[in-house]
Design an enzyme around this catalytic site. Structure first.
Site, mmCIF file in Angstrom:
data_model
loop_
_atom_site.group_PDB
_atom_site.id
_atom_site.type_symbol
_atom_site.label_atom_id
_atom_site.label_comp_id
_atom_site.label_asym_id
_atom_site.label_seq_id
_atom_site.Cartn_x
_atom_site.Cartn_y
_atom_site.Cartn_z
ATOM 1 N N SER A 101 74.709 65.214 -69.822
ATOM 2 C CA SER A 101 73.395 65.753 -69.638
ATOM 3 C C SER A 101 72.839 65.366 -68.273
ATOM 4 O O SER A 101 71.910 65.497 -67.792
ATOM 5 C CB SER A 101 72.320 65.357 -70.508
ATOM 6 O OG SER A 101 72.239 66.124 -71.578
ATOM 7 N N LYS A 130 71.590 67.798 -65.640
ATOM 8 C CA LYS A 130 70.226 68.130 -65.703
ATOM 9 C C LYS A 130 69.471 67.475 -64.437
ATOM 10 O O LYS A 130 68.385 67.791 -64.184
ATOM 11 C CB LYS A 130 69.454 67.555 -66.982
ATOM 12 C CG LYS A 130 69.837 68.331 -68.278
ATOM 13 C CD LYS A 130 68.893 68.231 -69.404
ATOM 14 C CE LYS A 130 69.347 68.636 -70.572
ATOM 15 N NZ LYS A 130 70.554 68.061 -71.417
ATOM 16 N N SER A 177 66.173 64.431 -72.368
ATOM 17 C CA SER A 177 67.557 65.281 -72.111
ATOM 18 C C SER A 177 67.175 66.484 -72.891
ATOM 19 O O SER A 177 68.204 66.889 -73.318
ATOM 20 C CB SER A 177 68.438 64.378 -72.583
ATOM 21 O OG SER A 177 69.522 64.975 -71.925
#
Length: 426
Positions: free
Chosen positions: A81, A84, A136
């Site tokens: 993640s 991101k 997240s």
């Protein structure tokens, strides 16, 4: 059972809105096969500095991008993640924070973190970004991508263009969420460089540093808390982003700031959920220990001496306050003085008449005033006249010579004329 898993269980039992990890891509709760009870395994490499257990890690100065230490920092790895971070970077370039968008349909994977958005639900870009970084949330990443570029595919292309423009040579994206997928990878040093760029934006820095946030565009309003436990480990921690998948392992990009020094840390593929946080804390604390505060300017130190108009002499300008700056071995401070070349009274002692700016590694580290070390009175008419004469002495001398030469020439001309008249009379 961890705090996050307890929160999920309570949310399910009480029927609360799904605002924490409820299902997969970037933060599945089961650990990797090598995760187990007891003490973490010994590190596979010996570090001359910080003792870090992750497979790859890096630490940089957030002001200059200087690499303070790293291990396998350029190795291309799955980063879960933390992908991101680029999703946020692109979205914040393309979308105003106050814009209201409609949540897009999203099929999340088992164990993936989501906000629990319903398709068509109206939500602000600001709230999506908080969900993206604090929780997240994969559904937030999906909505931001589609609203920004029109489709996930086009958004991923933008992510890769931005990565190339930033010089992230060991980074490539295949999705905006961080799912394990061929062609979706980065490196510790690239993640650190991307975070350095993101932290330049005060809006992002505020989000990354948030322990909790209220999503005001949703009805009813919802309150969320970060899953980044590093923020709870020291008051000077300022972010940034967690990541975890089965293949990527435990990943964390951290940051902190002490005495005006911002540092950015990265740990990829840490052995356990706990060690990704302890790895980053170790990196940051080790980094801060490398810096020392040195007194560069001392109160009362003379740095300029402009001349005093009319009356002559000089007025010492001294440092108003001592200044210490943080540097590590090999760095040095540069001092730039901004002060007038001439001054005229009246000037009282202590009056601010300039500044001294200290820079380290080309970046401003601090500025202090320069003040008059003594008073000087206003110039009298006699001083002004004498000063004017002194300043224009050369001009006056030239003018005097010109007048003298003119007088001599005029006298000669008059004598010639007189002699001529006497000759005519004879």
């Amino acid at each position: 059972m961890s705090r996050r898993r307890v929160g999920v269980l309570l949310a399910v039992l009480l029927g609360a809105p799904a605002l924490v990890a409820v299902a997969g891509a970037a933060e599945p709760s089961p650990g990797k096969a090598h995760q187990g009870k007891g003490k973490p395994a010994a590190p596979k490499h010996k570090s001359p500095g910080p003792q870090v257990l992750a497979k790859s890690w890096a630490l940089i100065d957030g002001r200059t991008g200087e690499v303070l230490t790293s291990h396998a920092g350029d190795e291309r790895l799955l980063t879960a993640s933390t992908t991101k971070l680029m999703t946020a970077y692109v979205a914040m370039h393309d979308l105003p924070m106050k814009k209201i968008v409609k949540a897009r349909p999203y099929e999340y994977e088992y164990g993936e973190s989501v906000m629990g958005l319903q398709a068509g639900e109206r939500v602000s870009v600001r709230d999506l970004l908080y969900g993206l970084i604090l929780l997240s949330a994969g559904d937030a990443a999906n909505t931001l991508a589609i609203d920004s570029a029109g489709s996930v595919k086009k958004f991923v292309a933008q992510m890769n263009r931005h990565a190339a423009a930033l010089g992230l040579t060991n980074t490539h994206y295949a999705n905006p969420v961080g799912l394990d997928q061929k062609g979706n990878y980065s490196s510790a040093l690239d993640l650190a460089a991307l975070t350095e760029e993101l932290e330049k934006d005060p809006a992002f820095a505020k989000i990354a540093d948030a322990r909790e946030a209220t999503l005001t565009s949703l009805h009813p309003k919802r309150k969320i808390k970060t899953i980044n436990e590093l923020l709870e480990m020291a008051p000077w921690v300022t972010g940034v982003k967690t990541g975890h998948t089965w293949k990527a392992g435990y990943v964390l990009v951290g940051s902190g700031s002490r005495h005006g020094i911002p540092l950015i840390s990265v740990a990829i593929d840490a052995p356990t959920d706990e060690t990704r946080f302890s790895d980053n804390l170790e990196l940051l604390e080790w980094g801060f220990r490398q810096y020392h505060r040195q007194k560069v300017l001392k109160k009362g130190e003379e740095l300029a001496s402009p001349t005093i108009s009319y009356s002559g002499g000089e007025l010492p300008l001294v440092v108003a306050n001592s200044l210490k700056v943080a540097m590590h071995g090999g760095q040095h401070a540069e001092i730039t003085v901004d002060a007038p070349r001439k001054v005229s009274g009246p000037i009282r002692r202590g009056a601010r008449l300039g500044t001294a700016t200290v820079s380290v590694a080309g970046l401003r580290a601090g500025t202090v005033p320069l003040v008059a070390n003594r008073s000087i009175p206003a110039a009298s008419s006699f001083d002004k006249a004498r000063g004017w004469i002194g300043e224009h002495l050369v001009l006056l001398a030239v003018a005097g010579c010109a007048i003298l030469i003119g007088a001599i020439l005029l006298g000669r001309s008059i004598r010639r004329i007189r002699r001529g008249k006497r000759v005519e009379q004879k």
